[in-house]
Design an enzyme around this catalytic site. Structure first.
Site, PDB file in Angstrom:
ATOM      1  NE  ARG A 246       7.346  -2.798   5.986  1.00  0.00           N
ATOM      2  CZ  ARG A 246       6.049  -2.486   5.992  1.00  0.00           C
ATOM      3  NH1 ARG A 246       5.409  -2.248   4.869  1.00  0.00           N
ATOM      4  NH2 ARG A 246       5.390  -2.460   7.111  1.00  0.00           N
TER       5      ARG A 246
ATOM      6  NE  ARG B  11       6.515  -0.449  10.370  1.00  0.00           N
ATOM      7  CZ  ARG B  11       5.385  -0.336   9.657  1.00  0.00           C
ATOM      8  NH1 ARG B  11       5.422   0.230   8.466  1.00  0.00           N
ATOM      9  NH2 ARG B  11       4.244  -0.774  10.134  1.00  0.00           N
TER      10      ARG B  11
ATOM     11  NE  ARG C 215       1.747  -4.601  11.242  1.00  0.00           N
ATOM     12  CZ  ARG C 215       2.771  -4.355  10.423  1.00  0.00           C
ATOM     13  NH1 ARG C 215       3.942  -4.914  10.637  1.00  0.00           N
ATOM     14  NH2 ARG C 215       2.611  -3.558   9.401  1.00  0.00           N
TER      15      ARG C 215
ATOM     16  CE  LYS D 139      -2.323  -0.882   3.818  1.00  0.00           C
ATOM     17  NZ  LYS D 139      -1.729  -2.184   4.212  1.00  0.00           N
TER      18      LYS D 139
ATOM     19  NE  ARG E 251      -4.119  -0.641   9.829  1.00  0.00           N
ATOM     20  CZ  ARG E 251      -3.020  -0.122   9.275  1.00  0.00           C
ATOM     21  NH1 ARG E 251      -2.988   1.132   8.915  1.00  0.00           N
ATOM     22  NH2 ARG E 251      -1.965  -0.887   9.084  1.00  0.00           N
TER      23      ARG E 251
HETATM   24  P1  AMP Z   1       1.155   0.859   8.862  1.00  0.00           P
HETATM   25  O1  AMP Z   1       2.347   1.720   8.751  1.00  0.00           O
HETATM   26  O2  AMP Z   1       0.003   1.313   8.018  1.00  0.00           O
HETATM   27  O3  AMP Z   1       1.470  -0.598   8.686  1.00  0.00           O
HETATM   28  O4  AMP Z   1       0.634   1.018  10.382  1.00  0.00           O
HETATM   29  C1  AMP Z   1       1.439   0.611  11.469  1.00  0.00           C
HETATM   30  C2  AMP Z   1       0.591   0.528  12.720  1.00  0.00           C
HETATM   31  O5  AMP Z   1       0.068   1.822  13.034  1.00  0.00           O
HETATM   32  C3  AMP Z   1      -0.634  -0.379  12.638  1.00  0.00           C
HETATM   33  O6  AMP Z   1      -0.322  -1.744  12.874  1.00  0.00           O
HETATM   34  C4  AMP Z   1      -1.505   0.213  13.735  1.00  0.00           C
HETATM   35  O7  AMP Z   1      -1.041  -0.171  15.016  1.00  0.00           O
HETATM   36  C5  AMP Z   1      -1.250   1.703  13.578  1.00  0.00           C
HETATM   37  N1  AMP Z   1      -2.201   2.320  12.634  1.00  0.00           N
HETATM   38  C6  AMP Z   1      -1.919   2.831  11.407  1.00  0.00           C
HETATM   39  N2  AMP Z   1      -3.034   3.291  10.818  1.00  0.00           N
HETATM   40  C7  AMP Z   1      -4.048   3.061  11.690  1.00  0.00           C
HETATM   41  C8  AMP Z   1      -5.458   3.284  11.663  1.00  0.00           C
HETATM   42  N3  AMP Z   1      -6.055   3.834  10.591  1.00  0.00           N
HETATM   43  N4  AMP Z   1      -6.171   2.918  12.754  1.00  0.00           N
HETATM   44  C9  AMP Z   1      -5.598   2.363  13.820  1.00  0.00           C
HETATM   45  N5  AMP Z   1      -4.286   2.098  13.916  1.00  0.00           N
HETATM   46  C10 AMP Z   1      -3.512   2.455  12.865  1.00  0.00           C
END
Ligand code: AMP
Length: 221
Positions: free
Chosen positions: A129, A162, A173, A15, A90
């Site tokens: 990653r 990360r 996740r 994404k 989400r």
């Molecule tokens: P990402 O970078 O999109 O993989 O997001 C990393 C982490 O940030 C996720 O596993 C969640 O813990 C948190 N996070 C990111 N976007 C959201 C969202 N829209 N709602 C809730 N938690 C989020």
């Protein structure tokens, strides 16, 4: 015209990479709620501390916190023509909040790109990653390696893995995605906004497919 595109899909599907491509193509800002949380964690502020307590376990940050943060991001001048949303919404509650927010701005979600890939490949992608400390540029040790190991090609900063890309958290996740985020597939299908894209191909092939979808769906795309 206001243009809002949502990227939906499991963690590790690409994404972020494809959002940057679309943002560049359409000259719109790329808004990643994950990136905003990580920037706050780096600053060590209250929002960062709160977010970290969920992110480190692979859980979602509560809706009210995330929605308020997005609302504030939308007030920035670079969002005047719309945005590419990566990792938001989400949950269905976030999708409802987004609809209200965009209504108030005179816009709507124009397209939801649902990127798919089998679970095994997601684990491989997340485990390999590497993310840049300074600005969050993303590399993969096999699929998109940096020119120099451990160094970001773009800004020369250190690449790190990360915490939430480590094996135990990744499985969590993916599970949370299935339970809390996957209902959005039906949500946006019912609204006739969803287009599925096969994310298993190379970065360039997925971008090419997305480009042809944009051409069909967006009047000026
Ligand atoms: P990402 O970078 O999109 O993989 O997001 C990393 C982490 O940030 C996720 O596993 C969640 O813990 C948190 N996070 C990111 N976007 C959201 C969202 N829209 N709602 C809730 N938690 C989020």
């Amino acid at each position: 015209m206001l243009t809002y595109i949502v990227l939906l899909g499991p963690p590790g599907v690409g994404k972020g990479t494809q959002s940057k491509f679309i943002a560049n193509e359409l000259n719109l800002p790329h808004i990643s709620t994950g990136d905003i949380f990580r920037a706050n964690i780096k600053q060590g502020n209250e929002l960062g501390k709160l977010a970290d307590s969920f992110i480190s376990k692979g859980q979602l940050v509560p809706d009210d916190v995330t929605i308020a943060m997005l609302r504030e991001r939308f007030t920035q001048p670079d969002c005047k023509n719309g945005a590419i949303l990566d990792g938001f919404p989400r949950t269905p509650a976030q999708a409802d909040a987004l609809e209200l927010l965009l209504n108030s701005l005179g816009g709507r979600v124009n397209l939801v790109l649902f990127i798919t890939a089998p679970a095994e490949s997601l684990i491989e992608r997340l485990a390999g990653r590497w993310t840049c400390r300074a600005q969050g540029h993303v590399f993969h040790e096999r699929f998109n390696p940096p020119k120099v190991k451990g160094i970001c090609d773009i800004d020369g900063s250190e690449l790190y893995q990360r915490d939430d890309d480590k094996a135990e958290t990744v499985l969590n996740r993916i599970e949370i995605y299935k339970n809390q985020t996957a209902p959005l597939i039906q949500y946006y299908t019912e609204r006739k906004l969803l287009t599925e894209v096969n994310g298993i191909e190379s970065i360039e092939a997925v971008s090419a497919e997305i480009k042809s979808v944009l051409k069909k769906v967006l009047p000026s795309g």
